[in-house]
Design a protein around this motif. Sequence first.
Motif, PDB file in Angstrom:
ATOM      1  N   LYS A  11      18.429  -4.887 -46.057  1.00 10.34           N
ATOM      2  CA  LYS A  11      17.894  -5.379 -44.332  1.00 10.34           C
ATOM      3  C   LYS A  11      18.851  -5.926 -44.036  1.00 10.34           C
ATOM      4  N   LEU A  12      19.188  -6.296 -44.341  1.00  8.76           N
ATOM      5  CA  LEU A  12      20.338  -7.118 -43.845  1.00  8.76           C
ATOM      6  C   LEU A  12      22.064  -7.078 -43.111  1.00  8.76           C
ATOM      7  N   ARG A  13      22.264  -6.131 -43.996  1.00  3.10           N
ATOM      8  CA  ARG A  13      23.273  -4.992 -44.004  1.00  3.10           C
ATOM      9  C   ARG A  13      22.892  -3.901 -42.679  1.00  3.10           C
ATOM     10  N   MET A  14      21.964  -3.663 -42.668  1.00  5.44           N
ATOM     11  CA  MET A  14      21.791  -2.622 -41.493  1.00  5.44           C
ATOM     12  C   MET A  14      21.487  -3.010 -40.230  1.00  5.44           C
ATOM     13  N   VAL A  15      20.828  -4.709 -40.059  1.00  6.59           N
ATOM     14  CA  VAL A  15      21.047  -5.715 -39.249  1.00  6.59           C
ATOM     15  C   VAL A  15      22.796  -5.460 -38.250  1.00  6.59           C
ATOM     16  N   LEU A  16      23.459  -5.628 -39.460  1.00  6.19           N
ATOM     17  CA  LEU A  16      24.876  -6.051 -38.931  1.00  6.19           C
ATOM     18  C   LEU A  16      25.305  -5.222 -38.758  1.00  6.19           C
ATOM     19  N   LEU A  17      25.603  -3.811 -39.432  1.00  4.48           N
ATOM     20  CA  LEU A  17      25.444  -2.657 -39.352  1.00  4.48           C
ATOM     21  C   LEU A  17      25.073  -2.183 -37.821  1.00  4.48           C
ATOM     22  N   ASN A  18      24.085  -1.873 -37.521  1.00  4.62           N
ATOM     23  CA  ASN A  18      23.239  -2.213 -36.122  1.00  4.62           C
ATOM     24  C   ASN A  18      23.864  -2.544 -34.907  1.00  4.62           C
ATOM     25  N   LEU A  19      23.988  -4.133 -34.767  1.00  8.19           N
ATOM     26  CA  LEU A  19      24.717  -4.515 -33.984  1.00  8.19           C
ATOM     27  C   LEU A  19      26.010  -4.571 -33.899  1.00  8.19           C
ATOM     28  N   ILE A  63      15.342  -4.843 -23.982  1.00  5.76           N
ATOM     29  CA  ILE A  63      15.130  -4.265 -24.973  1.00  5.76           C
ATOM     30  C   ILE A  63      14.919  -4.043 -26.741  1.00  5.76           C
ATOM     31  N   PHE A  64      13.985  -4.587 -27.014  1.00  3.39           N
ATOM     32  CA  PHE A  64      14.121  -4.719 -27.893  1.00  3.39           C
ATOM     33  C   PHE A  64      12.172  -4.061 -28.304  1.00  3.39           C
ATOM     34  N   THR A  78      24.865   9.694 -24.704  1.00  2.03           N
ATOM     35  CA  THR A  78      23.767  10.594 -24.564  1.00  2.03           C
ATOM     36  C   THR A  78      23.062  10.210 -26.279  1.00  2.03           C
ATOM     37  N   VAL A  79      23.517  10.443 -27.141  1.00  4.34           N
ATOM     38  CA  VAL A  79      22.965   9.969 -27.973  1.00  4.34           C
ATOM     39  C   VAL A  79      22.208   8.609 -28.786  1.00  4.34           C
ATOM     40  N   GLY A  80      20.822   9.236 -28.863  1.00  2.54           N
ATOM     41  CA  GLY A  80      20.280   8.186 -29.803  1.00  2.54           C
ATOM     42  C   GLY A  80      18.762   7.756 -29.692  1.00  2.54           C
ATOM     43  N   SER A  81      17.919   6.944 -30.384  1.00  5.93           N
ATOM     44  CA  SER A  81      16.825   7.081 -30.271  1.00  5.93           C
ATOM     45  C   SER A  81      15.987   5.639 -29.620  1.00  5.93           C
ATOM     46  N   GLY A  82      16.983   4.742 -29.224  1.00 11.20           N
ATOM     47  CA  GLY A  82      16.128   3.777 -28.896  1.00 11.20           C
ATOM     48  C   GLY A  82      15.020   2.867 -29.807  1.00 11.20           C
ATOM     49  N   LEU A  83      15.713   2.873 -30.964  1.00 11.47           N
ATOM     50  CA  LEU A  83      15.154   2.835 -32.243  1.00 11.47           C
ATOM     51  C   LEU A  83      15.616   0.981 -33.411  1.00 11.47           C
ATOM     52  N   GLY A  84      16.925   1.638 -33.181  1.00 16.97           N
ATOM     53  CA  GLY A  84      18.315   0.616 -33.659  1.00 16.97           C
ATOM     54  C   GLY A  84      17.471  -0.672 -32.980  1.00 16.97           C
ATOM     55  N   LEU A  85      17.428  -1.107 -31.841  1.00 13.64           N
ATOM     56  CA  LEU A  85      17.287  -3.027 -31.629  1.00 13.64           C
ATOM     57  C   LEU A  85      15.963  -2.985 -32.207  1.00 13.64           C
ATOM     58  N   VAL A  88      16.136  -4.126 -35.888  1.00 15.08           N
ATOM     59  CA  VAL A  88      16.837  -5.180 -36.334  1.00 15.08           C
ATOM     60  C   VAL A  88      15.430  -5.702 -36.178  1.00 15.08           C
ATOM     61  N   LYS A  89      15.323  -5.907 -34.550  1.00 12.56           N
ATOM     62  CA  LYS A  89      14.188  -7.525 -34.472  1.00 12.56           C
ATOM     63  C   LYS A  89      12.846  -7.284 -35.428  1.00 12.56           C
ATOM     64  N   ALA A  90      12.894  -6.365 -36.011  1.00 12.94           N
ATOM     65  CA  ALA A  90      11.551  -6.416 -37.067  1.00 12.94           C
ATOM     66  C   ALA A  90      12.225  -6.757 -38.039  1.00 12.94           C
TER      67      ALA A  90
END
Length: 119
Positions: A11-19, A63-64, A78-85, A88-90
């Motif tokens: 999960k921490l890897r997901m945070v870093l990769l997303n940012l 933003i979150f 143009t592509v993106g779900s708006g779920l990443g951040l 990440v916050k969760a």
Amino acid sequence: DLPPVLSDEEKLRMVLLNLIDNGIKYIQGQGRVEVTGVLKDGYIEVSVKDTGVGIPKEQQKNIFQKFFRSDNAMKHQTVGSGLGLFIVKAIIDANHGKIWFQSQESKGSTFYFKIPIAK
């Protein structure tokens, strides 16, 4: 040489990769993404700084939020779900951490998070 934190590694890897991925996606032309980590007051504090499009000041409060994407982000990528951040916050919240950012439109953003070290 930073001490370990109590967190799910994946999960921490997901945070870093997303940012990092967000930083790369929203750079126009050439730019850079810098990642740093420091020990600070019993926490590991990580920053991910980019030279991308930045976030308009009037939209920063959202933003979150789930499914939110800023206007300039949608124009640039143009592509993106708006779920990443939102995710990440969760993850950071679930690890008793904190996440915040500084951003200036057309100049870039720096996202910070901190997680307590393992005791």
